[in-house]
Design an enzyme around this catalytic site. Structure first.
Site, PDB file in Angstrom:
ATOM      1  CG  ASP A  72      -1.754  -1.252   1.334  1.00 34.00           C
ATOM      2  OD1 ASP A  72      -2.124  -1.810   0.291  1.00 34.00           O
ATOM      3  OD2 ASP A  72      -2.015  -1.690   2.470  1.00 34.00           O
ATOM      4  CD  GLU A  75      -9.227  -2.053  -1.404  1.00 33.21           C
ATOM      5  OE1 GLU A  75      -9.909  -2.139  -0.360  1.00 33.21           O
ATOM      6  OE2 GLU A  75      -8.523  -2.997  -1.828  1.00 33.21           O
TER       7      GLU A  75
END
Length: 563
Positions: A65, A238
């Site tokens: 991420d 997301e």
């Protein structure tokens, strides 16, 4: 010596040495002289790295991420760490290729409380940004408080205490955008405004953010419902980020879930509030349509962040390197590729194009780093400073002061095990290669059955290996224990053992070697004279495919007392 959090390190030493009248006797301890890590993953056949090239991933191992920002001529990057502490590593680079960890944004135990959370809960998907001399990180502590913001004038720290953003509701993956007019906005993933139509139906929400009060203000609004093609029932949109280019507002987001169908999509608007129109050429990054049987695959790419160097745009994103089908033990890693622009739309990979292991460097002055973050590496950690090295972590918040550093690392053996969902006496660093080894020298004298100390290869509380000294039926043994699922005992089960023909407390060398999905375990009572305790053990239990979750294998030192 590498740096760490000096306040926490000094406090640990001071309190660890404190003895109170009437206190219990000193705990059993294990002393580790050093830890060596070696890894070397060969490039695919026919792939070579020229002097002007860099190598993917740029951050090997469990660095998922990625979020990136620019401040002047430097670039800063942060990653998820879930329920590990310290959390949210902060990296700095001036050429996007050589990265140095300069701190951990969550480095004080009272900043967040992981409790007994699973390893893949906690700190999800941080987003870093910079504005007018201040660095900002917004993040979600899943099951431990929700969304929050922290700030720093120096990205190495200290970072402020979290300010919790309750108005962000139950969403995750927040990201800040500062517009040219001085306004600021927060985007995040959450359930849609109406009841979800299917499993994985999510939405991207937008809300004003007041930098002065560090609060969300005004009404939230949905700017993307479902994904790039709502008619196709897209799942798990997301990791959103907003940026502005040539008068247009761009929203990029991950879509498709974090496995092989992962991707990155882009939308564009003429106003920050929308409407946002999806790019007809979406996705702009994915590997899902490539043959599953291809050699040396890179898969599951997505969760990108963009940065403008002034000489071109670049994207960081996550991906994985399976060694066998869908199995990978190294976790989700950070990759880098250029962004190309055509007709006002960005793209990272062309349809059907594979993410390359080697690519030409950005047009930036070549930099260096004190330690490699990818490619072949050999590193010895002597624990010769007062603080834990920045790239070493423990499970969850520290419960007391159970380690001391300076001349090696000394761990108090405590009755908290690797399978107990607590804070065991376990310090670890990431396995960054498919082919790697970790070696240590330990002194430990067990006092009762069940006492143990040595090395651990850890994926989560239910999946791990332990290699070390353990007392069994009154005798010190070299033992390999394994836990391969929640149905196994929390202390694991024995895989192999051998009598320890050495004096109590004598130095013993231990080594764990990874070869893709096979692991070897060896020990030496004399330096260099290795004995293999177990060879070709099934290491796929450390893979995300088997163990589940979002993390990668950690390799480290461990001590346990069966009190």
């Amino acid at each position: 010596m590498r740096g760490g959090s000096p306040i926490w390190g000094v406090l640990a030493i001071a309190l660890g040495a404190l003895t109170l009248p009437g206190a219990a006797s000193a705990p059993r301890t294990a002393t580790f002289a050093w830890v060596d890590y070696t890894g070397d993953d060969a490039l695919p056949p026919g792939v070579t790295q020229a002097p002007g090239d860099y190598r993917n991933p740029i951050l090997a191992g469990f660095y998922p991420d990625p979020s990136i920002t620019r401040a002047g001529d430097a670039y800063y990057l942060v990653n998820s760490t879930f329920s590990y502490f310290p959390g949210l590593p902060v990296f700095r680079s001036t050429d996007l290729v050589h990265w140095t960890q300069i701190g951990n944004a969550i480095d004080r135990p009272d900043m967040v409380d992981f409790g007994a959370l699973g390893v893949s809960r906690g700190l999800y998907a941080p987003a870093i940004s910079y504005r007018d001399g201040t660095f900002w990180i917004v993040n979600t502590c899943v099951d431990c408080g929700g969304n929050f913001v922290i700030t720093a004038t120096d990205p190495a720290g200290p970072w402020s205490d979290p300010i919790w953003l309750k108005e962000a509701a139950g969403g995750i993956d927040p990201s800040l955008f500062f517009d040219d007019d001085g306004s600021a906005w927060l985007v995040n993933n959450d359930v849609p405004a109406e009841p979800p139509r299917y499993d994985g139906h999510r939405a991207i929400w937008l809300q004003r953010f007041d930098p002065a009060t560090k609060r969300l203000v005004g009404a939230r609004r949905v700017i993307v419902d479902g994904g790039a093609d709502p008619a196709a029932d897209p799942i798990w949109i997301e990791g959103p980020h907003l940026f502005k280019k040539d008068g247009h507002y761009y929203l990029i987001a991950a879509e498709g879930g974090t496995a092989e169908n992962h991707s990155e999509v882009v939308f564009r608007a003429d106003a920050v509030t929308g409407p946002y129109v999806p790019f007809v050429g979406n996705p702009i990054l994915t590997q899902r349509n490539l043959p599953a049987t291809r050699a040396f695959p890179i898969t599951s790419t997505g969760h990108a962040g963009f940065v403008d160097t002034g000489k071109g745009w670049w994207a960081t994103f996550l991906g994985v390197r399976p060694y066998d089908g869908r199995n990978f033990n190294t976790g989700r890693e950070t990759f880098l590729l250029p962004v190309t622009w055509a007709d006002g739309w960005p793209r990272i990979t062309a349809p059907g194009a594979a993410v390359p292991y080697v690519h030409a460097r950005p047009d930036l002055p070549v930099a260096t780093a004190p330690a490699p973050t990818t490619g072949p590496m050999t590193r010895r950690e002597r624990f010769d400073g007062p603080a834990l090295p920045l790239d070493w972590m423990m499970l969850r918040n520290p419960a007391g002061h159970w380690y001391r550093l300076g001349d090696g690392a000394t761990l108090d053996a405590r009755a908290v095990g690797l399978g107990d969902s607590g804070n065991p006496s376990f310090l670890a660093r990431r396995q960054q290669h498919l082919n790697a080894s970790v070696t240590t020298r330990v002194r430990f004298a067990p006092a009762q059955d069940g006492d143990r100390a040595g090395l651990a290869a850890f994926q989560n509380d239910d999946y791990w290996f332990f290699l070390g000294i353990e007392q069994v039926a009154g005798k010190a043994m070299i033992r390999l224990d394994r836990r391969a699922g929640e149905r196994n005992p929390k202390a694991g089960t024995m895989v192999a053992e051998a009598p320890l023909d050495a004096a109590a407390g004598a130095p013993i060398d231990l080594r764990i070697t990874a070869r893709g999905g096979r692991y070897d375990f060896a020990y030496a009572t004399r330096p260099g004279v290795w004995r293999v305790l177990a060879r070709d053990v099934d290491g796929t239990i450390l893979s995300t495919e088997v163990a589940g979750g979002f993390v990668g294998t950690m390799l480290g030192i461990y001590a346990y007392a069966a009190d």
